[in-house]
Design an enzyme around this catalytic site. Sequence first.
Site, mmCIF file in Angstrom:
data_model
loop_
_atom_site.group_PDB
_atom_site.id
_atom_site.type_symbol
_atom_site.label_atom_id
_atom_site.label_comp_id
_atom_site.label_asym_id
_atom_site.label_seq_id
_atom_site.Cartn_x
_atom_site.Cartn_y
_atom_site.Cartn_z
ATOM 1 N N HIS A 20 0.852 -1.200 0.000
ATOM 2 C CA HIS A 20 0.000 0.000 0.000
ATOM 3 C C HIS A 20 0.879 1.238 0.000
ATOM 4 O O HIS A 20 2.103 1.160 -0.094
ATOM 5 C CB HIS A 20 -0.976 -0.017 1.183
ATOM 6 C CG HIS A 20 -0.323 -0.091 2.528
ATOM 7 N ND1 HIS A 20 0.442 0.916 3.050
ATOM 8 C CD2 HIS A 20 -0.317 -1.072 3.473
ATOM 9 C CE1 HIS A 20 0.883 0.583 4.247
ATOM 10 N NE2 HIS A 20 0.451 -0.627 4.526
ATOM 11 N N HIS A 23 4.100 1.526 2.202
ATOM 12 C CA HIS A 23 5.305 0.849 1.696
ATOM 13 C C HIS A 23 5.923 1.661 0.564
ATOM 14 O O HIS A 23 7.144 1.796 0.462
ATOM 15 C CB HIS A 23 4.966 -0.548 1.154
ATOM 16 C CG HIS A 23 4.228 -1.415 2.117
ATOM 17 N ND1 HIS A 23 2.994 -1.948 1.830
ATOM 18 C CD2 HIS A 23 4.534 -1.828 3.369
ATOM 19 C CE1 HIS A 23 2.581 -2.660 2.853
ATOM 20 N NE2 HIS A 23 3.489 -2.600 3.808
ATOM 21 N N CYS A 128 3.761 -13.537 21.702
ATOM 22 C CA CYS A 128 2.695 -13.146 20.767
ATOM 23 C C CYS A 128 3.031 -13.734 19.409
ATOM 24 O O CYS A 128 4.070 -13.413 18.840
ATOM 25 C CB CYS A 128 2.566 -11.633 20.667
ATOM 26 S SG CYS A 128 1.472 -11.140 19.298
ATOM 27 N N CYS A 131 3.345 -11.075 16.547
ATOM 28 C CA CYS A 131 4.639 -10.376 16.505
ATOM 29 C C CYS A 131 5.772 -11.365 16.300
ATOM 30 O O CYS A 131 6.872 -10.965 15.951
ATOM 31 C CB CYS A 131 4.962 -9.681 17.824
ATOM 32 S SG CYS A 131 3.786 -8.500 18.402
ATOM 33 N N CYS A 145 -1.044 -8.449 24.174
ATOM 34 C CA CYS A 145 0.134 -8.013 23.417
ATOM 35 C C CYS A 145 0.078 -6.492 23.242
ATOM 36 O O CYS A 145 -0.963 -5.958 22.835
ATOM 37 C CB CYS A 145 0.149 -8.695 22.047
ATOM 38 S SG CYS A 145 1.177 -7.826 20.852
ATOM 39 N N HIS A 148 -0.606 -5.840 19.283
ATOM 40 C CA HIS A 148 -1.818 -6.353 18.644
ATOM 41 C C HIS A 148 -3.051 -6.354 19.540
ATOM 42 O O HIS A 148 -4.145 -6.647 19.068
ATOM 43 C CB HIS A 148 -1.587 -7.781 18.132
ATOM 44 C CG HIS A 148 -0.574 -7.829 17.029
ATOM 45 N ND1 HIS A 148 0.768 -8.027 17.258
ATOM 46 C CD2 HIS A 148 -0.711 -7.660 15.698
ATOM 47 C CE1 HIS A 148 1.416 -7.990 16.110
ATOM 48 N NE2 HIS A 148 0.552 -7.769 15.151
ATOM 49 N N LYS A 298 -5.653 5.402 11.277
ATOM 50 C CA LYS A 298 -4.587 4.470 10.954
ATOM 51 C C LYS A 298 -5.035 3.604 9.771
ATOM 52 O O LYS A 298 -6.181 3.185 9.719
ATOM 53 C CB LYS A 298 -4.322 3.595 12.186
ATOM 54 C CG LYS A 298 -2.986 2.955 12.113
ATOM 55 C CD LYS A 298 -2.590 2.267 13.391
ATOM 56 C CE LYS A 298 -1.367 1.451 13.015
ATOM 57 N NZ LYS A 298 -1.092 0.310 13.756
ATOM 58 N N LYS A 301 -6.451 -2.973 7.400
ATOM 59 C CA LYS A 301 -7.259 -3.822 6.547
ATOM 60 C C LYS A 301 -8.689 -3.879 7.078
ATOM 61 O O LYS A 301 -9.647 -3.780 6.333
ATOM 62 C CB LYS A 301 -6.650 -5.222 6.517
ATOM 63 C CG LYS A 301 -6.443 -5.662 5.100
ATOM 64 C CD LYS A 301 -6.243 -7.149 4.918
ATOM 65 C CE LYS A 301 -5.336 -7.819 5.909
ATOM 66 N NZ LYS A 301 -5.041 -9.192 5.603
HETATM 67 N N1 MSP Z 1 9.581 -6.740 7.420
HETATM 68 C C1 MSP Z 1 9.740 -5.663 8.329
HETATM 69 C C2 MSP Z 1 11.005 -4.888 8.034
HETATM 70 C C3 MSP Z 1 12.264 -5.693 8.018
HETATM 71 S S1 MSP Z 1 13.635 -4.738 7.569
HETATM 72 C C4 MSP Z 1 14.936 -5.700 7.840
HETATM 73 C C5 MSP Z 1 8.536 -4.738 8.218
HETATM 74 N N2 MSP Z 1 7.828 -4.817 7.078
HETATM 75 S S2 MSP Z 1 6.470 -4.027 6.717
HETATM 76 O O1 MSP Z 1 5.936 -4.626 5.530
HETATM 77 O O2 MSP Z 1 5.623 -3.957 7.865
HETATM 78 O O3 MSP Z 1 6.842 -2.614 6.219
HETATM 79 C C6 MSP Z 1 7.559 -1.782 6.920
HETATM 80 C C7 MSP Z 1 7.746 -0.429 6.307
HETATM 81 O O4 MSP Z 1 6.667 0.045 5.505
HETATM 82 C C8 MSP Z 1 7.794 0.552 7.441
HETATM 83 O O5 MSP Z 1 9.025 0.617 8.055
HETATM 84 C C9 MSP Z 1 7.505 1.815 6.753
HETATM 85 O O6 MSP Z 1 8.708 2.156 6.140
HETATM 86 C C10 MSP Z 1 6.485 1.420 5.711
HETATM 87 N N3 MSP Z 1 5.119 1.675 6.167
HETATM 88 C C11 MSP Z 1 4.118 0.759 6.370
HETATM 89 N N4 MSP Z 1 2.972 1.433 6.686
HETATM 90 C C12 MSP Z 1 3.199 2.757 6.702
HETATM 91 C C13 MSP Z 1 2.390 3.914 6.845
HETATM 92 N N5 MSP Z 1 1.121 3.869 7.132
HETATM 93 N N6 MSP Z 1 3.007 5.119 6.647
HETATM 94 C C14 MSP Z 1 4.318 5.238 6.287
HETATM 95 N N7 MSP Z 1 5.078 4.179 6.149
HETATM 96 C C15 MSP Z 1 4.619 2.929 6.511
HETATM 97 O O7 MSP Z 1 8.317 -3.978 9.131
#
Ligand code: MSP
Length: 497
Positions: A20, A23, A128, A131, A145, A148, A298, A301
Amino acid sequence: MKTKKYYITTPLYYVNDKPHIGHAYTTLAADVLARHLRSRDIPVRFQTGTDEHGSNIEKIAKEKGVAPKAWCDGISADFRALWKMLNINYDHFIRTTDPSHEAGVQAVFERLLKTGDIYMGSYEGPYCSSCEAFYDEKELKDNLCPIHARPVERVSEETYFFRLSKYEDALLKHYTEHPDFLSPRYRAQEIINFVKSGLKDISVSRTKVSWGVQVRSNPSHTVYVWFDALLNYATGAGYNPENTGPDFAALWPADVHMVGKEIFRFHGVIWPAMLMALGLELPRKVYAHGWWTINGDKMSKSKGNFIKAEDVVREYGVDALRYFVFREVTFGQDGDFSMEAFRRRYNSDLANDLGNLFSRIMNMAAKYLDNRLPEKPEASETFRELSSWTPEIHRSIESMQFSDALEKIWQGVSILNRLVDAKKPWEMVKTDPAALKLFLHETVWCLRLIAAWIDPFMPDTASRMHLQLGVGKAQDGTPPQKVPPLFPRKQDEAKKP
Ligand code: MSP
């Protein structure tokens, strides 16, 4: 030895869900920086990828009735397709299921077992499974947790520990000696306090999780997902303590790990301690940006308020998205994404300010300028003034102050719009054709500057602009084409029929 490349990374994204806008944000930021550095002839290595192990992923694959690897292949491909759509120019895409990464993780584990930085112990307490983390009783919130808000399991199992506690002083010393390591600075204190409050050794293996990298010397254990995933930054650059590839020296240390604020601790505490244990240099910087909410909420899903980058791109184009996320919010801070705000900025900054300016000047340039690009208009005050801004814009991008860079660029756009309004070139056509030519030379050159400045943010728009800015009348004397708008205006939702 090869010259050291500027090595930029993004987090590895979990494949338990589709990508999304959150990311996309981190990856776009890395891309803006990478494009900017490349344009300054700095060799860059930009790595991104997917984080594919762990019970959450195993579980979702099972729910969908596919093998875990097949599931990962699908979502990992979705991420790559999105990066392509968003014009993200990475150099390497790593997956934690890549055999070379898995071998690197196994070798690191064995190496640290040998040095005593990893040791066998046992764990008893709350766990958890979402996590995939063990908690301390006092970290729980109402027995749930803390992340969560779900019930935790009580487990008792043998597990390997990483001796994180040993690195407490070394970490604090590093933060003091390298004040830019934890960036931006206002996010650093939380990490420093956390380390100061005392570090405990962390569990780095699981016996319950089968979808993971097996510990070579004890295959009933798989490596904890975070321990596995963090290592990507090194393995993706060719590191393996038993057999390091030739490129590693030219890449390591990483120059910047871009991360979201929620994973700053993993990157600011655990990762550097792992590197210290391996005797590797620490990255120069970990930069934690803020989070996007959607209309104040926030993204989640269950709320169904996911904004998919594809949907925005389909309606407004890639560059509008690339512009909006870096202009709307100071990089580092949290921000709110709403389609109203998006449309407003699109219409005012892109369609009106930049788009109209460009077509006003280019339509006249096509009619009244010769094909040849004239010399730089050194005598033009406006051109001299704008040119002098380049170092400041570069500095802003290099220090991740993306919104400052864009603000400055748009100041330039508005100076030019005012100049066009004041000089009224459409009147000069009759009154002073020579002055008109000079004016068009000057403004074409100013637009070339603007195109170069926006290039890392909006590469497509910059190249469309550049294409037209090189020419006036077509070579073969065909009548000039009317310049199509860079950003066609969008109607307000409320006014749509
Ligand atoms: N897999 C771990 C990271 C491992 S790195 C060795 C992880 N993945 S994640 O899919 O949850 O994505 C993390 C990254 O996506 C966050 O650190 C952030 O950079 C970005 N974001 C996910 N949701 C976000 C928002 N709502 N807003 C901004 N960035 C966010 O954590």
